[in-house]
Motif scaffolding. Sequence first.
Motif, PDB file in Angstrom:
ATOM      1  N   PRO A 291      16.566  10.171 -13.087  1.00  0.00           N
ATOM      2  CA  PRO A 291      15.361  11.188 -12.916  1.00  0.00           C
ATOM      3  C   PRO A 291      15.416  12.064 -14.105  1.00  0.00           C
ATOM      4  O   PRO A 291      14.332  12.327 -14.726  1.00  0.00           O
ATOM      5  CB  PRO A 291      15.567  11.785 -11.345  1.00  0.00           C
ATOM      6  N   GLY A 292      16.613  12.280 -14.467  1.00  0.00           N
ATOM      7  CA  GLY A 292      16.752  13.431 -15.756  1.00  0.00           C
ATOM      8  C   GLY A 292      16.094  12.536 -16.969  1.00  0.00           C
ATOM      9  O   GLY A 292      15.381  13.235 -17.669  1.00  0.00           O
TER      10      GLY A 292
ATOM     11  N   THR B 212      15.772  24.057 -19.386  1.00  0.00           N
ATOM     12  CA  THR B 212      16.015  23.868 -18.181  1.00  0.00           C
ATOM     13  C   THR B 212      16.781  22.518 -17.812  1.00  0.00           C
ATOM     14  O   THR B 212      17.136  22.290 -16.558  1.00  0.00           O
ATOM     15  CB  THR B 212      14.899  24.182 -17.017  1.00  0.00           C
ATOM     16  N   LEU B 213      16.645  21.617 -18.682  1.00  0.00           N
ATOM     17  CA  LEU B 213      17.223  20.106 -18.581  1.00  0.00           C
ATOM     18  C   LEU B 213      18.715  20.085 -18.260  1.00  0.00           C
ATOM     19  O   LEU B 213      19.224  19.299 -17.492  1.00  0.00           O
ATOM     20  CB  LEU B 213      17.223  19.289 -19.565  1.00  0.00           C
ATOM     21  N   GLY B 214      19.347  21.246 -18.371  1.00  0.00           N
ATOM     22  CA  GLY B 214      20.799  21.468 -18.036  1.00  0.00           C
ATOM     23  C   GLY B 214      21.006  21.475 -16.764  1.00  0.00           C
ATOM     24  O   GLY B 214      22.200  21.331 -16.042  1.00  0.00           O
ATOM     25  N   GLN B 215      19.851  21.666 -15.855  1.00  0.00           N
ATOM     26  CA  GLN B 215      19.990  21.721 -14.095  1.00  0.00           C
ATOM     27  C   GLN B 215      20.125  20.302 -13.723  1.00  0.00           C
ATOM     28  O   GLN B 215      20.811  20.192 -12.591  1.00  0.00           O
ATOM     29  CB  GLN B 215      18.796  22.303 -13.662  1.00  0.00           C
ATOM     30  N   ILE B 216      19.813  19.314 -14.441  1.00  0.00           N
ATOM     31  CA  ILE B 216      19.738  17.854 -13.767  1.00  0.00           C
ATOM     32  C   ILE B 216      20.358  16.873 -14.837  1.00  0.00           C
ATOM     33  O   ILE B 216      20.890  15.961 -14.465  1.00  0.00           O
ATOM     34  CB  ILE B 216      18.054  17.472 -13.691  1.00  0.00           C
ATOM     35  N   ILE B 217      20.484  17.054 -16.062  1.00  0.00           N
ATOM     36  CA  ILE B 217      21.118  16.263 -16.969  1.00  0.00           C
ATOM     37  C   ILE B 217      22.525  16.275 -16.663  1.00  0.00           C
ATOM     38  O   ILE B 217      23.281  17.404 -16.955  1.00  0.00           O
ATOM     39  CB  ILE B 217      20.664  16.343 -18.318  1.00  0.00           C
ATOM     40  N   PRO B 218      23.413  15.388 -16.251  1.00  0.00           N
ATOM     41  CA  PRO B 218      24.795  15.644 -16.305  1.00  0.00           C
ATOM     42  C   PRO B 218      25.609  15.427 -17.637  1.00  0.00           C
ATOM     43  O   PRO B 218      24.967  14.982 -18.555  1.00  0.00           O
ATOM     44  CB  PRO B 218      25.078  14.159 -15.270  1.00  0.00           C
ATOM     45  N   PRO B 219      26.711  16.201 -17.764  1.00  0.00           N
ATOM     46  CA  PRO B 219      27.541  16.974 -16.637  1.00  0.00           C
ATOM     47  C   PRO B 219      26.924  18.278 -16.585  1.00  0.00           C
ATOM     48  O   PRO B 219      27.175  19.073 -17.373  1.00  0.00           O
ATOM     49  CB  PRO B 219      28.734  16.798 -17.314  1.00  0.00           C
ATOM     50  N   SER B 220      26.275  18.405 -15.371  1.00  0.00           N
ATOM     51  CA  SER B 220      25.608  19.901 -15.012  1.00  0.00           C
ATOM     52  C   SER B 220      26.364  20.356 -14.044  1.00  0.00           C
ATOM     53  O   SER B 220      26.785  19.929 -13.162  1.00  0.00           O
ATOM     54  CB  SER B 220      24.221  19.587 -14.549  1.00  0.00           C
TER      55      SER B 220
END
Length: 459
Positions: A203-204, A154-162
């Motif tokens: 935050p990520g 679920t880190l794909g929600q917050i780590i750019p480029p998301s």
Amino acid sequence: MIEYLSLFLFLAAVLVLLMGYSVAFSLAGTGLLFAAVGAATGHFDAVFLEAIPNRLIGIMNNEVLIAVPLFVFMGVMLEKSKIAEELLDTMASLFGPIRGGLGISVTVVGMLLAASTGIVGATVVTMGLLSLPTMLRRGYDPQVATGVICASGTLGQIIPPSIVLVLLGDVISSAYQQAQIDQGIFSPETVTVGDLFLGALIPGLLLVLAYILYLVYKAVAAPETVPAIPEEDRGSRAELPGKVMKVLLPPIMLIGLVLGSILGGLATPTEAAAVGAVGAIVLSIFKRSFNLKVLNEVMRSTTQVSSMVFIILVGASIFSLVFRGYGGDDLVREFLTDLPGGMWGALVVVMLVMFLLGFFLDFIEITFVVVPIVAPILLTMGLDPVWLGIMIALNLQTSFLTPPFGFALFYLRGVAPESIATMQIYKGVIPFIVIQLCMLGLLAAWPSLATWLPEVVYG
């Protein structure tokens, strides 16, 4: 009294969605049905529907949204290039000698895949297929193994480029402009996707660090749940540095190129996404995994995901127009402004509602339906738009993990062996949900975690 019909509209849309109908057509269908009934009974001004063509043309002309299919293409191409497999093998060899090392490897790879793909479902499924059998074979506790995979996916929600941040950036920007108009302020200042990318970076990375610290704690407190890889299975340590450079350097360079060009102001998100898509093709060619069959599969997947996103956006636009036509935005504004605690009371209620809706709705529906309604109200109260966007992204990420309806849990359940009980997956994600909530609290207490970097870079 008419305003309360907007609540029935919202509840009807949720009910239709829970019945299993397509999201886009559920939103558009319930909206048009309520508009037709309201117009026939004199409760709805059909002039609101005249704005639909302008909304659709606005979607078609929105250059920021072109980044969505390009980032999806980039992510799917990297997935087909078997980069994830090589990353997992290499990271496992690097961290394998320590307890919890395999879990740390999964977390690091999850972070890199998140920065490469930005697609939660693809990351969780890929990690579940590749790493779960290995972790179970090495003696990992099933709860720890499944929890790490779901959380890192679920880190794909917050780590750019998301993709979440791309969509949120567009919506938050519109909400910010609407809030300024509501306050009688006419300023060219806006919020960009680059602002959200920068705001999400600290935050990520803190979230990734918290996951790793939890695994270190497990290695100390319950070492039998996260054993080290036996020495005979680790491979040659002499060849490891070269292997790490060979496997890590290409995706890191691609991520750096995409993010660096956006954050440095050298390219728009759309232009950087195009660079990323071409870079993913180049990487797959170097890895000799590029052919017409792979290209066909990638293009089909990209078309399917992109079509889903844009048709939902169309349906959500129609729904929101009808909702506003019934005065729903005024009703929500009155409700939030009358809450005890003022701005903070309103924020807590909105975050709680989004968290609960995340059990049933995907982030796309919440971003296109809920955020345009509540964001202008919250921004009018004085909240920072970048900070609000990151809070929403973190909140939606948490709802992806929360039993019994978290989407990440469903993705992993679909690829996990039958020997893994569903309850083990549920229990495994609980520590990571606590970490997520602590991160939300930390961000609420120190908004500068999200706002400092954009201010430093863009001034």
